[in-house]
Design an enzyme around this catalytic site. Structure first.
Site, PDB file in Angstrom:
ATOM      1  N   PRO A 279      13.361 -18.839  29.536  1.00 19.86           N
ATOM      2  CA  PRO A 279      14.401 -18.634  29.334  1.00 19.86           C
ATOM      3  C   PRO A 279      14.233 -16.963  28.934  1.00 19.86           C
ATOM      4  O   PRO A 279      13.939 -17.130  27.139  1.00 19.86           O
ATOM      5  CB  PRO A 279      15.467 -19.226  29.096  1.00 19.86           C
ATOM      6  CG  PRO A 279      14.792 -20.218  29.164  1.00 19.86           C
ATOM      7  CD  PRO A 279      13.776 -20.511  29.351  1.00 19.86           C
ATOM      8  N   GLY A 282      12.765 -11.819  30.858  1.00 18.18           N
ATOM      9  CA  GLY A 282      13.088 -11.349  31.044  1.00 18.18           C
ATOM     10  C   GLY A 282      12.492 -10.598  33.030  1.00 18.18           C
ATOM     11  O   GLY A 282      12.319  -9.574  33.333  1.00 18.18           O
ATOM     12  N   GLU A 501      11.287 -28.959  -0.090  1.00 15.40           N
ATOM     13  CA  GLU A 501      10.638 -27.651   0.424  1.00 15.40           C
ATOM     14  C   GLU A 501       9.573 -26.758  -0.579  1.00 15.40           C
ATOM     15  O   GLU A 501       8.449 -26.432   0.256  1.00 15.40           O
ATOM     16  CB  GLU A 501      11.742 -26.057   0.118  1.00 15.40           C
ATOM     17  CG  GLU A 501      13.742 -26.624   1.139  1.00 15.40           C
ATOM     18  CD  GLU A 501      13.081 -26.775   2.434  1.00 15.40           C
ATOM     19  OE1 GLU A 501      11.950 -26.256   2.893  1.00 15.40           O
ATOM     20  OE2 GLU A 501      13.605 -27.819   2.954  1.00 15.40           O
ATOM     21  N   ASP A 575      11.345 -33.312  10.200  1.00 16.16           N
ATOM     22  CA  ASP A 575       9.992 -33.205   9.803  1.00 16.16           C
ATOM     23  C   ASP A 575      10.036 -34.610  10.953  1.00 16.16           C
ATOM     24  O   ASP A 575       8.370 -34.250  11.552  1.00 16.16           O
ATOM     25  CB  ASP A 575      10.352 -33.317   8.169  1.00 16.16           C
ATOM     26  CG  ASP A 575      10.155 -32.077   7.906  1.00 16.16           C
ATOM     27  OD1 ASP A 575      10.692 -31.048   8.373  1.00 16.16           O
ATOM     28  OD2 ASP A 575      10.763 -32.506   6.552  1.00 16.16           O
TER      29      ASP A 575
END
Length: 697
Positions: A279, A282, A501, A575
């Site tokens: 999707p 173009g 993080e 994760d």
């Protein structure tokens, strides 16, 4: 020839001409007459289309007129008092008839001669008769009565007191008349039924202009025709990238413009071309460009336009579409989202549930295969689910070509950015090549969205131009969602998020095949409480080492929590989902496991052959589960070893993240030094865990 003969001949010619002119005039009158008849029924001469609303308006007005004025149009009754009626009308012998209506009022009719000539029935202000219409016979006045019995007694008494003989007494009669509220009570349901019928006719007719008359054209095609009278502004210059796909469709356009160039060599243009791809790449835009470049009739519609609640409508619309196309050949038919009707037949669980869709597909197959050679009608279709299309639809002779429209690469993304940035005011800080590198895996639609979002962000900040930072903020906004700085998070939760993080960032920095880090943030965005942003390498194939490095980087957050806090949280859900899918895919799809072997259970045909039964035995399933767990355990142990070797740097990074909330690649370089595996660096450092063969599971 004598003069007399010439005169006779001229007269005969004149008579013949006059007769010919008379016949022409008669023909024109007949033509005009029949044209008007056709117009009255919404025929071809009706420029307004099949609009039947005026008919319903006339019917409703006629019903209202019949309801309120059914007894004829009469002047307004003059209301008078009871005393005036008794003394000036009844006692004088002027009353001809008394009609008690609904037991609440009495309508009085006066003798015609009396009301026209008596001074008692003149207007006090003008001196003119109250009822100037001589033909009107009444009733003339109305009197409100509180009680019928009392009114009848008063009639008898007044006439007796006036000395009127018994045989000349005026006797009252009684009747019931419906008021306008009573009329509405039965008229309203009729109006509601008519309105509902009009609504249903419009729905069944597709809601298009023309109203209820569209019920008779429900089986007609809904294709939108673009021809020389319709200006389509999109050309191939507006379609950036997609060079291979453009070459294919430009050849089709060239054939329609110059067919002799191909037919002289004995070549036959493909009857159909199927645009396939993810999707937003173009496909529909490419079809619009074909419509703008071809300069031939272009029929555009969606696969869902064939679907209707009535049996046989889809097939009828297919027939009508191809009939119109053949009349306007050479032309192009574009069917967007063809998978709506092109699904593989016979795969439904409940037999007969999709008969109508399958009938539509059968008709489409028949029409596509029925074209003559070089008939000039070409089918373009687009879908992002080519794997579920019926095999008969994909065979040569129907869709001869499959044009794959893939995600744009780096150079194509640069071209797409150039197209979308033409209308945006950007400053000198915006580097198109940098933006293209920051958006790997983005489709053309995503890039258009980024450009628009960046302009909105700049406008929100009252800027005159869009800057580089606006584009970076737009990328963050689209990928992760809106920032939620006001989200309530405790200090301990924030600390856990920071170390989570930091664990991702540390492991990805120390592994060769992990994606390079861009920035790390603990600012909540969308549904995530924190994120580590990477710049994935654009590669076409993936090795076992690359898969293991990606799994280790994904496990960095969970392992960091385990090392620092001695316990883990639910923050690693995405994760764990990612590494589980990777592990199963590497074993059952890609055949990368030694124990299971070089087998693949992936169904690339899309025919859903493995929907109900696994294509392997229970024993093999058990081996797969064991190998998946073993693979994840190895990645976990390897990740833990990396973080233990870099625990101090992990702590430094997490504490810095708690202070700044957002850190970038430069901050990691200050803590860890240059990344060992950057391509631009000549230094070659090995993976620290690979120097420790004692790491086992």
């Amino acid at each position: 020839m004598s003069n007399e003969e010439k005169n006779i001949e001229n007269k005969e010619n004149t008579n013949n001409l006059s007769k010919e002119e008379e016949r022409k005039k008669q023909f024109e009158r007949m033509k005009e007459k029949f044209g008007k008849q056709n117009n009255s029924f919404g025929g071809q001469g009706n420029k307004g289309g099949n609009n039947f609303y005026w008919i319903y308006g006339i019917v409703i007005v006629a019903l209202l007129v019949f309801t309120f004025y059914g007894s004829g149009f009469s002047p307004r009754l003059i209301e008078t008092s009871m005393s005036n009626f008794e003394q000036q009308m009844l006692a004088k012998g002027d009353v001809k008839d008394i009609n008690i209506v609904n037991k609440s009022m009495a309508k009085i009719t006066i003798y015609p001669d009396t009301i026209m000539h008596s001074q008692r029935y003149l207007d006090d202000k003008t001196g003119l008769p109250l009822f100037p219409d001589k033909s009107y016979r009444g009733p003339h006045f109305v009197v409100s009565i509180p009680s019928v019995d009392n009114f009848l007694l008063r009639l008898e008494k007044v006439q007796n007191d006036a000395g009127i003989p018994k045989e000349n007494h005026v006797l009252a009669r009684s009747s019931d008349e419906s008021s306008w509220t009573d009329s509405i009570s039965w008229l309203l349901p009729i109006i509601i039924m008519i309105a509902f019928w009009v609504f249903m006719m419009r729905r069944m007719g597709g809601g298009s202009s023309g109203g209820p008359g569209q019920i008779f054209s429900i089986g007609k095609s809904r294709a939108v025709l673009f021809d020389k009278d319709t200006n389509v502004n999109i050309t191939f210059n507006d379609v950036a990238g997609l060079d291979g796909a453009k070459i294919e469709v430009m050849e089709i356009v060239d054939f329609l413009k110059n067919p002799k160039k191909y037919t002289d060599l004995g070549a036959k243009i493909p009857k159909g071309a199927l645009l396939v791809g993810p999707p937003g790449t173009g496909k529909t835009l490419l079809a619009k460009a074909v419509a703008g470049e071809a300069k031939v009739p272009f029929f555009s519609l969606s696969g869902s336009d064939f679907v209707e609640m009535f049996v046989g409508v889809g097939a009828s619309r297919v027939r009508d579409l191809f009939r119109n196309a053949k009349e306007k050949a050479p032309c192009i038919i574009f069917i967007d989202e063809i998978d709506a009707i092109g699904r593989a037949r016979g795969k439904s669980i409940s037999a007969g549930a999709n008969d109508e869709r399958e009938n539509t597909l059968n008709q489409l197959l028949t029409e596509m295969d029925g074209f003559g050679t070089n008939s000039g009608v070409i089918i373009l279709a687009a879908t992002n689910r080519a794997d579920i299309l019926d095999r008969a639809l994909m065979r040569a002779g129907r869709f001869d070509r499959q044009i794959y429209v893939d995600m744009p690469d780096l150079n194509e993304r640069k071209e797409i950015f150039k197209v979308h940035l033409k209308k945006i005011k950007i400053d000198e800080s915006v580097d198109i090549e940098f933006l293209a590198k920051q958006t790997p895996g983005f489709s053309g639609a995503d890039i258009a969205n980024i450009c628009n979002e960046a302009a909105l962000i700049a406008a929100r900040g009252n800027k005159k131009q869009v800057t580089k930072q606006d584009f970076l903020d737009a990328v963050d906004r689209i990928i992760a969602g809106l920032e939620k700085k006001n989200k309530i998070i405790t200090k301990h939760e924030k600390r856990v998020i920071a170390y989570h993080e930091a664990g991702h960032a540390t492991v990805s920095w120390m592994l060769e095949h992990a994606s390079p880090l861009v920035k790390v943030t603990i600012v909540p965005r969308g549904r995530s409480l924190g994120a580590a942003w990477y710049l994935p390498e654009e590669r076409q194939i993936t090795t076992v080492d690359q898969i293991m490095d990606e799994m280790c980087a994904a496990l960095g957050g969970r392992v960091a929590e385990d090392i620092i806090f001695g316990k883990v949280s639910t923050g690693a859900l995405s994760d764990l989902e990612k590494i589980t899918k990777q592990a199963y895919a590497s074993i059952i799809y890609y055949g990368l496991n030694d124990k299971v072997g070089n087998v693949s259970y992936y169904d690339s045909s899309g025919q859903s052959e493995y929907n109900f039964n696994k294509p392997y035995s229970e024993q093999t399933a058990k081996v797969i589960d064991e190998e998946v767990k073993k693979m994840i355990d190895i990645a976990y142990a390897r990740t833990k070893q990396i973080l233990l070797l870099n625990k101090e740097k992990l702590t430094t990074l997490a504490e810095k993240l708690l202070v700044k909330e957002v850190i970038f690649k430069e901050d990691l370089e200050e803590i860890f030094g240059k990344r060992p595996f950057d391509k631009e660096e000549d230094q070659q450092q090995s993976d620290p865990t690979k120097e420790n063969p004692e790491i086992t599971v």
